[in-house]
Design an enzyme around this catalytic site. Structure first.
Site, PDB file in Angstrom:
ATOM      1  N   ASP A   1      -0.202   5.195   0.882  1.00  0.00           N
ATOM      2  CA  ASP A   1      -0.493   6.160   1.948  1.00  0.00           C
ATOM      3  C   ASP A   1      -0.596   5.444   3.293  1.00  0.00           C
ATOM      4  OD1 ASP A   1      -1.706   8.877   0.401  1.00  0.00           O
ATOM      5  OD2 ASP A   1      -1.838   7.005  -0.719  1.00  0.00           O
TER       6      ASP A   1
ATOM      7  N   ASP B   1      -1.539  -1.004   5.856  1.00  0.00           N
ATOM      8  CA  ASP B   1      -1.768  -0.391   7.155  1.00  0.00           C
ATOM      9  C   ASP B   1      -3.229  -0.400   7.573  1.00  0.00           C
ATOM     10  OD1 ASP B   1      -2.363   1.523   5.065  1.00  0.00           O
ATOM     11  OD2 ASP B   1      -2.522   3.036   6.630  1.00  0.00           O
TER      12      ASP B   1
ATOM     13  N   ASP C   1       0.863  -1.162   0.000  1.00  0.00           N
ATOM     14  CA  ASP C   1       0.000   0.000   0.000  1.00  0.00           C
ATOM     15  C   ASP C   1       0.913   1.230   0.000  1.00  0.00           C
ATOM     16  OD1 ASP C   1      -2.473   1.512   0.391  1.00  0.00           O
ATOM     17  OD2 ASP C   1      -1.709   1.847   2.417  1.00  0.00           O
TER      18      ASP C   1
END
Length: 226
Positions: A11, A172, A9
């Site tokens: 961001d 995240d 991922d």
């Protein structure tokens, strides 16, 4: 099965991008005559793509949507601001470059799978100097659907030429875990990113790692000297 690829991922995983996202959101809100938002509020709104970020910022709700007319005006405004701001204030999390170096040097195929549109993803990777690590970039508009749908993860595996069981997703948020799980890809989560206000410790996944460097060490079965 031995892992051959790692999907990341963006961001909240590779880069702390909320300062850029919040600056663009608040410029948009100011242009529309609306109150600006604290950066920590914008951080909670991040996770399911730019459309949700803009709607959440307009309505103050995780689920409500603005009117089509207001949304269209706000999205065009936000995109204009973010095009110029993207990458200006983003910073790496600890261990990101070290982990990418370890994985790249060990021969892993690397990809980015993000809900950020391609028009913003690729320039951000270039501006921060890490584009060369990744063979594949799947943005939020590369496929017809975004994470938590598994299609972007499956698409990245196909482009890399690996089976889902040969790939690892590092993210995240619950969006990363749900997408990876549905695609048959193992998923490890980091505790420092953006999980829509929830703890990753409450998110079902295959493991939690403190940094990408630690994730690389675990994959390689090594420990980097302190």
């Amino acid at each position: 099965m031995t892992k051959k690829a790692v999907l990341f991922d963006l961001d909240g995983t590779l880069l702390h991008t909320v300062p850029d996202l919040a600056a663009a959101v608040n410029a948009m809100l100011a242009d529309l005559g609306k109150p600006v938002l604290p950066e920590e509020t914008v951080a909670v709104y991040v996770g399911k793509g730019a459309e949700n970020l803009v709607n959440r910022s307009l309505t103050g709700s995780m689920t409500e949507k603005a009117s089509p007319e207001l949304y269209a005006q706000a999205m065009a405004n936000w995109q204009g601001h973010y095009t110029h701001i993207n990458g200006n204030h983003s910073v790496f999390y600890p261990g990101v470059r070290e982990g990418l170096d370890l994985l790249k040097n060990a021969g892993y195929k690397l990809a980015v799978v993000t809900n950020k549109p391609e028009r913003f993803t690729k320039p951000l990777l270039e501006r921060t100097g890490i584009a060369h690590y990744f063979e594949v970039v799947v943005g939020g508009d590369t496929c017809p659907v975004k994470k938590p749908d598994p299609m972007p993860v499956t698409h990245a595996c196909k482009l890399l030429g690996v089976e889902p069981s040969q790939a690892l997703m590092i993210g995240d948020s619950v969006n990363d875990a749900l997408a990876a799980n549905a695609a048959g890809v193992e998923c490890w989560l980091l505790p420092y990113g953006y999980n829509e206000g929830r703890s990753v410790h409450d998110t079902p996944c295959d493991g939690i790692v403190s940094t990408i460097e630690k994730a690389a060490q675990r994959l390689l079965g090594t420990r980097v000297p302190q």
